[in-house]
Every structure is written in structure tokens, then in C-alpha cells.
Design a protein around this motif. Structure first.
Motif, PDB file in Angstrom:
ATOM      1  N   TYR A  87       0.857  -1.183   0.000  1.00  0.00           N
ATOM      2  CA  TYR A  87       0.000   0.000   0.000  1.00  0.00           C
ATOM      3  C   TYR A  87       0.896   1.237   0.000  1.00  0.00           C
ATOM      4  O   TYR A  87       1.814   1.344   0.811  1.00  0.00           O
ATOM      5  CB  TYR A  87      -0.877   0.046   1.245  1.00  0.00           C
ATOM      6  N   ASP A  88       0.637   2.143  -0.919  1.00  0.00           N
ATOM      7  CA  ASP A  88       1.325   3.435  -0.938  1.00  0.00           C
ATOM      8  C   ASP A  88       0.323   4.493  -0.536  1.00  0.00           C
ATOM      9  O   ASP A  88      -0.731   4.645  -1.167  1.00  0.00           O
ATOM     10  CB  ASP A  88       1.872   3.750  -2.333  1.00  0.00           C
ATOM     11  N   ASN A  92      -0.372  14.128  -2.473  1.00  0.00           N
ATOM     12  CA  ASN A  92      -0.233  14.561  -3.859  1.00  0.00           C
ATOM     13  C   ASN A  92      -1.131  15.772  -4.069  1.00  0.00           C
ATOM     14  O   ASN A  92      -2.358  15.645  -4.098  1.00  0.00           O
ATOM     15  CB  ASN A  92      -0.619  13.424  -4.807  1.00  0.00           C
ATOM     16  N   ARG A  97      -3.727  10.195  -0.935  1.00  0.00           N
ATOM     17  CA  ARG A  97      -4.354   9.106  -1.661  1.00  0.00           C
ATOM     18  C   ARG A  97      -3.656   7.788  -1.373  1.00  0.00           C
ATOM     19  O   ARG A  97      -2.485   7.757  -1.007  1.00  0.00           O
ATOM     20  CB  ARG A  97      -4.372   9.395  -3.155  1.00  0.00           C
ATOM     21  N   LYS A  98      -4.417   6.728  -1.545  1.00  0.00           N
ATOM     22  CA  LYS A  98      -3.917   5.385  -1.290  1.00  0.00           C
ATOM     23  C   LYS A  98      -3.885   4.636  -2.611  1.00  0.00           C
ATOM     24  O   LYS A  98      -4.790   4.750  -3.431  1.00  0.00           O
ATOM     25  CB  LYS A  98      -4.836   4.669  -0.301  1.00  0.00           C
ATOM     26  N   ARG A  99      -2.821   3.852  -2.783  1.00  0.00           N
ATOM     27  CA  ARG A  99      -2.700   2.999  -3.963  1.00  0.00           C
ATOM     28  C   ARG A  99      -2.353   1.603  -3.484  1.00  0.00           C
ATOM     29  O   ARG A  99      -1.419   1.430  -2.707  1.00  0.00           O
ATOM     30  CB  ARG A  99      -1.625   3.543  -4.890  1.00  0.00           C
ATOM     31  N   HIS A 105      -5.679   4.996  -7.751  1.00  0.00           N
ATOM     32  CA  HIS A 105      -5.627   5.780  -6.516  1.00  0.00           C
ATOM     33  C   HIS A 105      -7.008   5.921  -5.891  1.00  0.00           C
ATOM     34  O   HIS A 105      -7.994   6.079  -6.592  1.00  0.00           O
ATOM     35  CB  HIS A 105      -5.072   7.175  -6.797  1.00  0.00           C
ATOM     36  N   GLU A 106      -7.031   5.901  -4.581  1.00  0.00           N
ATOM     37  CA  GLU A 106      -8.261   6.139  -3.818  1.00  0.00           C
ATOM     38  C   GLU A 106      -7.985   7.306  -2.879  1.00  0.00           C
ATOM     39  O   GLU A 106      -7.039   7.272  -2.091  1.00  0.00           O
ATOM     40  CB  GLU A 106      -8.624   4.898  -3.005  1.00  0.00           C
TER      41      GLU A 106
END
Length: 146
Positions: A87-88, A92, A97-99, A105-106
Motif C-alpha cells: 500500500y502506498d 499529492n 491518496r492510497k494505492r 488511486h483512492e
């Protein structure tokens, strides 16, 4: 003998002014208290604090049972390795955001002006500033395997 005319309006303007002054002196402090209450209420309606609390609650399950946690993007993001899943979570622009696994991206948090992540030993610290000027911090204890 002097006659008193009860129906006379002499002195009425003076008494009327005194009553208006009395009513005004009672109402002005109440208006000031209402103004102070409403400004405090508007500060509490700022959604950034509530949104940040929700972000911290959403982040916690990703950190529980994680294998590795390290910084990315010079402190603007954090990478969480949990089993075979990566999880990144990164800042930004004005969003965090989460990837998951390098895919789409979320958005987790909006209206962020700036901030950074820090990993110090077994602790993750997040410091953010919002567009409204509010500053928030979160501190997580990491339970990483040895």
C-alpha cells in the motif's frame, strides 16, 4: 390647588427613552454572547478535523500486522508492506491518496495544504496542515516483525 391631568403626555418621551435604554442594555450582552457562541460553533463545523479523524481510523488497519513501513517521496508518502500486498499512501497536491499494489488511486483525505510522514524506529508520525489553517498530528505505534 393644582390639578393633575392623568391623561397628559408630558414626560412620556423621557420615560419611553429610559425603558428603551434598559431593554437595550439587557439585549446587547445577550447579542454579544450569541455572536461568541456562533463563532465557536462555526469553528467546530470545520470538516478538516473530522475528516482527519476518519483518515486516522482508516489508516490504522493497514498498519496493524504490517511487515514493513518506510517513507517514500522524501517524506511525502509512506509504503506499507503487508504480506504480499503493498500500500502506498502519499500526499499529492491537496489530497492524500492510497494505492494498492501499484494500481489506481483512492482519495483518503482532501483539502491538505502540506505535511509529511516520519518513521522513527517503531513509530509512524503524520503531521498535516489543511487549507483552513488547521494543523493535525497523528502518532502510531508499529508492531513490525523483528
Amino acid at each position: 390647588m393644582h390639578r393633575v391631568n392623568i391623561r397628559s403626555s408630558n414626560g412620556f418621551a423621557f420615560l419611553d427613552s429610559l425603558l428603551e435604554l434598559l431593554a437595550l442594555s439587557v439585549m446587547l450582552p445577550l447579542a454579544a454572547m450569541f455572536y461568541l457562541f456562533s463563532t465557536q460553533f462555526l469553528v467546530e463545523l470545520d470538516s478538516s478535523a473530522t475528516e482527519f479523524r476518519l483518515f486516522t481510523l482508516e489508516l490504522q488497519p493497514y498498519l496493524e500486522g504490517s511487515d514493513r513501513v518506510y517513507l517514500t517521496l522524501k517524506g511525502k508518502g509512506v509504503r506499507i508492506v503487508k504480506g504480499k500486498t503493498v500500500y502506498d499512501i502519499e500526499l499529492n497536491g491537496t489530497v492524500i491518496r492510497k494505492r494498492k499494489a501499484g494500481l489506481g488511486h483512492e482519495i483518503m483525505l482532501t483539502d491538505v495544504k502540506g505535511g509529511h510522514f516520519e518513521v522513527e524506529g517503531d513509530r509512524l508520525k503524520i503531521q498535516l496542515e489543511f487549507q483552513s489553517g488547521a494543523k493535525e498530528e497523528a502518532d502510531y505505534a508499529l508492531s513490525l516483525p523483528d
